[in-house]
Every structure is written in structure tokens, then in C-alpha cells.
Design a protein around this motif. Structure first.
Motif, mmCIF file in Angstrom:
data_model
loop_
_atom_site.group_PDB
_atom_site.id
_atom_site.type_symbol
_atom_site.label_atom_id
_atom_site.label_comp_id
_atom_site.label_asym_id
_atom_site.label_seq_id
_atom_site.Cartn_x
_atom_site.Cartn_y
_atom_site.Cartn_z
ATOM 1 N N ILE A 253 0.835 -1.209 0.000
ATOM 2 C CA ILE A 253 0.000 0.000 0.000
ATOM 3 C C ILE A 253 0.868 1.258 0.000
ATOM 4 C CG2 ILE A 253 -1.658 1.356 1.375
ATOM 5 C CD1 ILE A 253 -2.927 -1.334 2.195
ATOM 6 N N ASN A 254 1.869 1.307 0.889
ATOM 7 C CA ASN A 254 2.705 2.510 0.961
ATOM 8 C C ASN A 254 3.424 2.786 -0.365
ATOM 9 O OD1 ASN A 254 1.904 2.909 3.575
ATOM 10 N ND2 ASN A 254 3.829 2.273 4.514
ATOM 11 N N GLN A 257 -0.276 2.040 -3.455
ATOM 12 C CA GLN A 257 -1.624 2.573 -3.208
ATOM 13 C C GLN A 257 -2.617 2.093 -4.267
ATOM 14 O OE1 GLN A 257 -2.771 4.095 -0.545
ATOM 15 N NE2 GLN A 257 -0.996 4.962 0.485
ATOM 16 N N CYS A 288 -0.131 7.002 5.141
ATOM 17 C CA CYS A 288 -0.983 8.194 5.045
ATOM 18 C C CYS A 288 -2.420 7.821 5.372
ATOM 19 C CB CYS A 288 -0.893 8.813 3.657
ATOM 20 S SG CYS A 288 -1.706 10.420 3.618
ATOM 21 N N GLU A 290 -4.916 9.963 5.929
ATOM 22 C CA GLU A 290 -5.912 11.001 5.637
ATOM 23 C C GLU A 290 -6.366 11.042 4.188
ATOM 24 O OE1 GLU A 290 -3.371 13.656 7.680
ATOM 25 O OE2 GLU A 290 -5.054 14.456 8.816
ATOM 26 N N VAL A 291 -6.056 9.977 3.458
ATOM 27 C CA VAL A 291 -6.553 9.866 2.084
ATOM 28 C C VAL A 291 -7.492 8.661 2.036
ATOM 29 C CG1 VAL A 291 -4.550 10.912 0.964
ATOM 30 C CG2 VAL A 291 -4.525 8.466 1.499
ATOM 31 N N ARG A 292 -8.202 8.492 0.934
ATOM 32 C CA ARG A 292 -9.042 7.298 0.783
ATOM 33 C C ARG A 292 -8.154 6.071 0.889
ATOM 34 N NH1 ARG A 292 -12.035 6.657 -4.517
ATOM 35 N NH2 ARG A 292 -12.300 4.501 -3.900
ATOM 36 N N THR B 74 1.391 14.838 1.265
ATOM 37 C CA THR B 74 0.545 14.067 0.357
ATOM 38 C C THR B 74 -0.356 15.014 -0.412
ATOM 39 O OG1 THR B 74 0.514 12.299 1.999
ATOM 40 C CG2 THR B 74 -1.118 12.171 0.239
ATOM 41 N N VAL B 83 -3.150 17.424 0.923
ATOM 42 C CA VAL B 83 -4.033 16.779 1.903
ATOM 43 C C VAL B 83 -3.458 16.934 3.307
ATOM 44 C CG1 VAL B 83 -5.108 14.597 2.597
ATOM 45 C CG2 VAL B 83 -4.818 15.122 0.165
ATOM 46 N N ARG B 84 -2.157 16.652 3.429
ATOM 47 C CA ARG B 84 -1.544 16.759 4.748
ATOM 48 C C ARG B 84 -0.036 16.935 4.610
ATOM 49 N NH1 ARG B 84 -2.314 18.535 9.603
ATOM 50 N NH2 ARG B 84 -3.761 17.027 10.511
ATOM 51 N N TYR B 86 2.925 17.839 7.611
ATOM 52 C CA TYR B 86 3.167 18.230 8.995
ATOM 53 C C TYR B 86 4.148 19.387 9.113
ATOM 54 C CZ TYR B 86 0.455 14.180 10.290
ATOM 55 O OH TYR B 86 -0.569 13.301 10.434
ATOM 56 N N HIS B 91 -3.268 21.245 5.743
ATOM 57 C CA HIS B 91 -4.319 20.234 5.870
ATOM 58 C C HIS B 91 -5.416 20.600 4.876
ATOM 59 C CE1 HIS B 91 -7.323 17.860 8.533
ATOM 60 N NE2 HIS B 91 -6.814 17.126 7.578
ATOM 61 N N ASN B 156 -4.891 7.248 -5.002
ATOM 62 C CA ASN B 156 -5.166 8.384 -4.112
ATOM 63 C C ASN B 156 -3.983 9.356 -4.050
ATOM 64 O OD1 ASN B 156 -3.321 6.899 -2.756
ATOM 65 N ND2 ASN B 156 -4.683 6.257 -1.088
ATOM 66 N N ALA B 158 -1.067 8.980 -2.978
ATOM 67 C CA ALA B 158 -0.270 8.912 -1.740
ATOM 68 C C ALA B 158 0.829 7.850 -1.808
ATOM 69 C CB ALA B 158 -1.198 8.635 -0.553
#
Lengths: 327, 327
Positions: A253-254, A257, A288, A290-292, B74, B83-84, B86, B91, B156, B158
Motif C-alpha cells: 500500500i505505501n 496505493q 498516510c 488522511e486519504v481514501r 501528500t 491533503v496533509r 506536517y 491540511h 489516491n 499517496a
């Protein structure tokens, strides 16, 4: 109506399937591979079985658009050879050229796990999804990457070897020679080994009773059944196994995705009992949040997956095939 | 003649570059980001700097085709937000919408490491290569995947978080919260930590003399220089570090089989001294040895990489952008 023919050239059996343009299987036939004979005899039998299968379904060859062959090992999708496969003893074996002697149709050649991933993408759990990854858990871990509805396997067609991603350097020895590959921890073979070790340490576990301490009898189903009946040793084995499985899935996934990860193999039969805790583990660890998030599904094309995917190779060509590579 | 504008929105500086259609940098200007102010003030400054830079080069805005912004974090490449992030405290920050207030041109937004990978693909070490992966070794490990000349970052946007691939489950703690991520072993930060630990255990090492035992002074260059001068402790540190680095690189190859892997970051300055043993290690461990092997190159676009890649975003769109997403 147009038809598509898929061939699974397996270590034990040759399976031929006729498929429609939606990837729906119309007819499937099989014969033994008899793998220890010369490759040209094997391919001759594939040719005959393709013709027989079409005849039995009363389909004229002129309505068949492509033939695809899915085979273990590393293919060269461009020239239609299998570069190397140890179980069938293939080495630069010209499947396309040989098969064209018997049937005058475009022939595509691919790795079997890539075909299975394409089948899930066209007619299975990842239908209508542009980007998916299929993970097949068996003796090893096979993988297939689908990007924009096509197989992605790198510039040399040798990619998507997801099982040979190291998740523990200097860890357990893998069949490939490296240490710590994912499949040395998360294949069905690894699960069975982990259960045998745990059962040996814990004589009172029902894992011992069901197999009469003959651990060669272990299957994924036996181990999961013991856990479902409340055996603590079996439960602990599965908890640890799901951790190993999740580590590799989070890596996928990382890096990639995909919208969907499809899980195939015998273990998929455990359904939600297996999938729910796996999903929870994975979702707590992805980079991550905060994404889908990637969705998880169980494979749907079953034992026909390689045949269906192989049949579709000509329609959803490997991403790295530019132009008409068949000429 | 058409021009393209690239923006690197960094934690310390905003850099604006004007680039030609070949990805060649024509002019570059920068101002401090002053990151603790509201994002709309930062984007207003980007807008002004873009206009200034074009004015200084006497380029009429009508000759500029696209603007691209590369930023840590991201992105949502589709709607042009971050999206984000830090470090910049972003955000769902609407970079595109905000920047369009100042300049009426199509704006693309991407992750900075993805931009760097695109720069190498268009005008750097992976020029004329369809599929490449760029690995940037710094505080962490950044990655960018290029497939068929476009950024691939998943459904996504990411993906390509190569540094957050676990290579040692239950291993060293990573900044992301997981254990055993590749960047916890193979980033420049990790190398410096490994050198400090080794130097502490070995008082006679020249690693101690050059820094007067103040290990905060360590840099990649200092460690490599000590090794080149024959210090055994430094040599051992580098041998171990190259093992860590190679484990992740072999994983990338087994999964993605890119034609070229580009290595960027300060460490790339070590050239062949660093690259030769790395190549040897990797080539001994890849899964399929009988196909054409991935090549290794050092990054060529240097400090302009993000700006160049950002400028090219409109030309080589992210693989997952279908159709005209700017409307």
C-alpha cells in the motif's frame, strides 16, 4: 460475437478455456501436462486441446480473437517466450512461435500470477477498478499488479514478485536464496510450519489431536478450524501469521496505493474470519491515514483465474507492450 | 516558444524556476517561505515571485503553458490541494485555487519527491527511459515512481512512500510510528546514527578525531572521507549501511523492475566509491537473474530537481489524471 482463448500451462495440468469479451468462462477443458517431456510436445498438446475445445463448443476459429498462455516463471511478453521456469524446466522457451504452428492466431504469453490479477480486474473482485494488486497465498506468495487496467511487470516483465520483498533482513531463509522474504513468513507453507512448531511446543493443543501429531497433514483449513473452535495455540499462530501478512500488505500500500487488494488462495475461503482482523491491522499501520484507503476483497475467479486472465491478455495488454509487438 | 514554471514550496524557501519544453532551467529565483504564517500569504508570495521571475526574463505570460508546485506531503493531484503536510502544517490546503487568484494559468500540485523523479526522467539521469524510480536519501528516504514517462502514485496520489517499506519488522522505530521502515536504516539520518554508535564504541577511530567526539557534526561526507582514508570503523559502518540500502533497493526491483534506479541526495556525491559496491550487492540478490537487469545512476538535476519536475507536471501528467482535471 468474438471469443478469446486462455491457456493455463501448469506443472500438473494444461487447462484451456473459452471466454467471452467480458471475461466470462464459456467452456473449460484440461489434460495432464506430463511435464518431463520436451516443450514442443507440450505445446503441440496445447494446440490440439484448443482446437478440440473450440470444436466441442461449435465455435469457428475465425470468431476467436486472441490466445493467451499463463505459465509459472518469468515471461518475455514481447517475444512470447518463457525466460526461465524451474518447475517446468523452461529456458527461453518459445511458446508463441511453437503454438503458432498449430493455430494461426495472435498468441500472448504471461506469468500465471499476472494472469490471475488480470482476471480479477476484468471479471472478478477488482472489476471496474483501474489499479489493483492481487496477492495469491499458496506454496509461495504470487503477485500481480494492475495499473490502468493493464498488467504492470516492469521494463523486463519480471516484476510483481511481491513474495520476494524482504520484510526481515537476516530473517528466515527463502527458497530464492535471500533471507527474510515475505513469503518465508506469510505463505501457506510458512503458516503450516508456524503451526507445526507451535503444536510441538504445546502438547495439549487440539492441533495435535486433529493430525495425530503428523504435521504434514496440516492445511490452512485445519489450522483455522482449530482456532474457530477456541484452541488458544491455533489462535496465537493465526494472530502472529496475520501480523506477518499485514507487514507485507502495508508495504504494498505505501508503495503502490492500489484501490483494491485482492487476496486469493485457499486461505481466502476463511472469509471475514480472516479478512476482518487483517483489515484492522493494516489500517492501523498505513503511512498516510488522511486519504481514501485501499479496500480489501477476496478473489472471485477461483480455479479459472489464470485461464480467464490469459484469455484477456490480448485485450488488456501488458503496460510495457507498445504498438503491435506480435509482428 | 513555450515556457513552463516550476515552484518548490519548501520548509525554508520558495523557489521559482522557468523551464523550457525540454526541462532545461532558464532562470531560478527564491525567497524565504516564512512557514509559520497563514498559507494564503505564502501562496500570494509564490504568485508574486512567479510574475517577478517571468518579468526579469522578459517572458510574456501568454507564452507560459503551465505552472506546477512541488511540496512535501501528500497531494491530491486531482483537485490541487495538499491533503496533509506536517512540516508546513498544511491540511487540505487549496494551493491551486489560491494560486489561480494571482495567475490565470493551469496549476498542477504534486509531492516534491515525485517532482524530483519526473525531473530525472525528463532532463536527468533517466532521460529517454520509460520506467524509472528515483530514491532520494536525506533526512528520510523519498521516492518517486515513473511509469511510461508519468508519475505513478496510486489511486489516491499517496503512493511511492518507498522509505516507509518495512525491511525489518519489529526493528528500529521510524518517525512514522511503525517499526523497521527502510528509512530507519538507510536514510542519511540513520547512517549518521550508525556512525556515532560505532565511533563511541571505538575510541581510536578517526571518526572521533574529525568531530572531536561531537557526533552532531557528522555528515555523510565526513563518514565517507574517514573510510576513504582507511579508517576501519568507518569502513565497517559503510559496509553495514550499504547492506541496509541494498535490501530496500532489491525489494523495489523485485516489485517494480524499473529500467533505471536514480539515487539522489548528498550521498550521491560519493560517486562510484558508493555506487560500485552497492551495485554488486544488489545484483547478487535480485530474484530473476536471467532478464535484463535494472541500471543504477546518480541524480543529475541537483538542487533544481523539484522545480524542473514541477514545471513539467502539466506535460507529463500523473498517470491517474484522466482527461482534463483542471476544469
Amino acid at each position: 460475437m468474438k471469443y478469446f482463448v486462455g491457456v493455463e500451462l501448469g506443472v500438473k495440468n494444461i487447462v484451456v478455456g473459452v471466454v467471452d469479451k467480458y471475461g466470462k468462462l464459456i467452456r473449460k477443458e484440461s489434460i495432464p501436462t506430463l511435464k518431463d517431456r520436451p516443450y514442443n510436445q507440450i505445446v503441440e498438446d496445447i494446440g490440439k486441446l484448443v482446437i478440440n475445445t473450440l470444436d466441442q463448443e461449435d465455435i469457428d476459429k475465425k470468431y476467436v480473437k486472441y490466445i493467451g498462455v499463463g505459465c509459472p516463471g518469468t515471461p518475455n511478453a514481447k517475444n512470447g517466450t518463457i525466460v526461465r521456469n524451474y518447475t517446468l524446466n523452461f529456458h527461453n522457451t518459445p511458446i508463441r512461435t511453437e503454438l503458432e504452428k498449430y493455430i494461426n492466431l495472435p498468441v500472448y504469453v504471461e506469468n500465471d500470477a499476472n494472469c490471475a490479477a488480470l482476471a480479477e480486474s476484468v471479471a472478478g473482485a477488482a472489476e471496474d477498478i483501474d489499479c489493483s494488486v492481487t496477492v495469491r497465498i499458496g506454496t509461495g506468495i504470487g503477485g500481480g499488479i494492475i495499473i490502468n487496467n493493464k498488467i504492470y511487470s516492469g521494463f523486463n516483465y519480471a516484476g510483481a514478485e511481491l513474495g520476494h520483498m524482504v520484510v526481515s533482513f537476516n530473517g528466515n531463509k527463502c527458497t530464492c536464496g535471500r533471507n527474510g522474504c515475505w513469503e518465508a513468513y506469510a505463505s501457506a507453507t510458512a503458516l503450516i510450519k508456524q503451526a507445526a512448531e507451535a503444536a510441538e511446543k504445546c502438547p495439549e493443543s487440539t492441533l495435535n489431536q486433529v493430525t495425530n501429531k503428523d504435521y504434514t497433514k496440516f492445511t490452512e483449513t485445519i489450522i483455522f478450524d482449530c482456532a474457530k473452535k477456541g484452541d488458544q495455540t491455533a489462535k496465537d499462530v493465526i494472530t502472529q501469521y496475520l501480523f506477518y501478512l499485514s507487514e507485507g500488505i502495508v508495504n504494498i500500500i505505501n508503495i503502490l496505493q492500489p484501490e483494491v487488494i485482492v487476496i486469493g488462495g485457499e486461505i481466502a475461503k476463511e472469509g471475514e474470519y480472516f479478512l476482518k482482523p487483517l483489515k484492522e491491522l493494516v489500517s492501523s499501520k498505513t503511512y498516510c491515514q488522511e486519504v481514501r484507503q485501499t479496500d480489501f476483497k477476496l478473489a472471485q475467479t477461483g480455479s479459472a483465474s489464470v485461464v480467464i486472465g490469459a484469455a484477456m491478455l490480448g485485450v488488456y495488454k501488458n503496460m510495457m507492450l507498445h504498438g503491435n509487438v506480435l509482428i
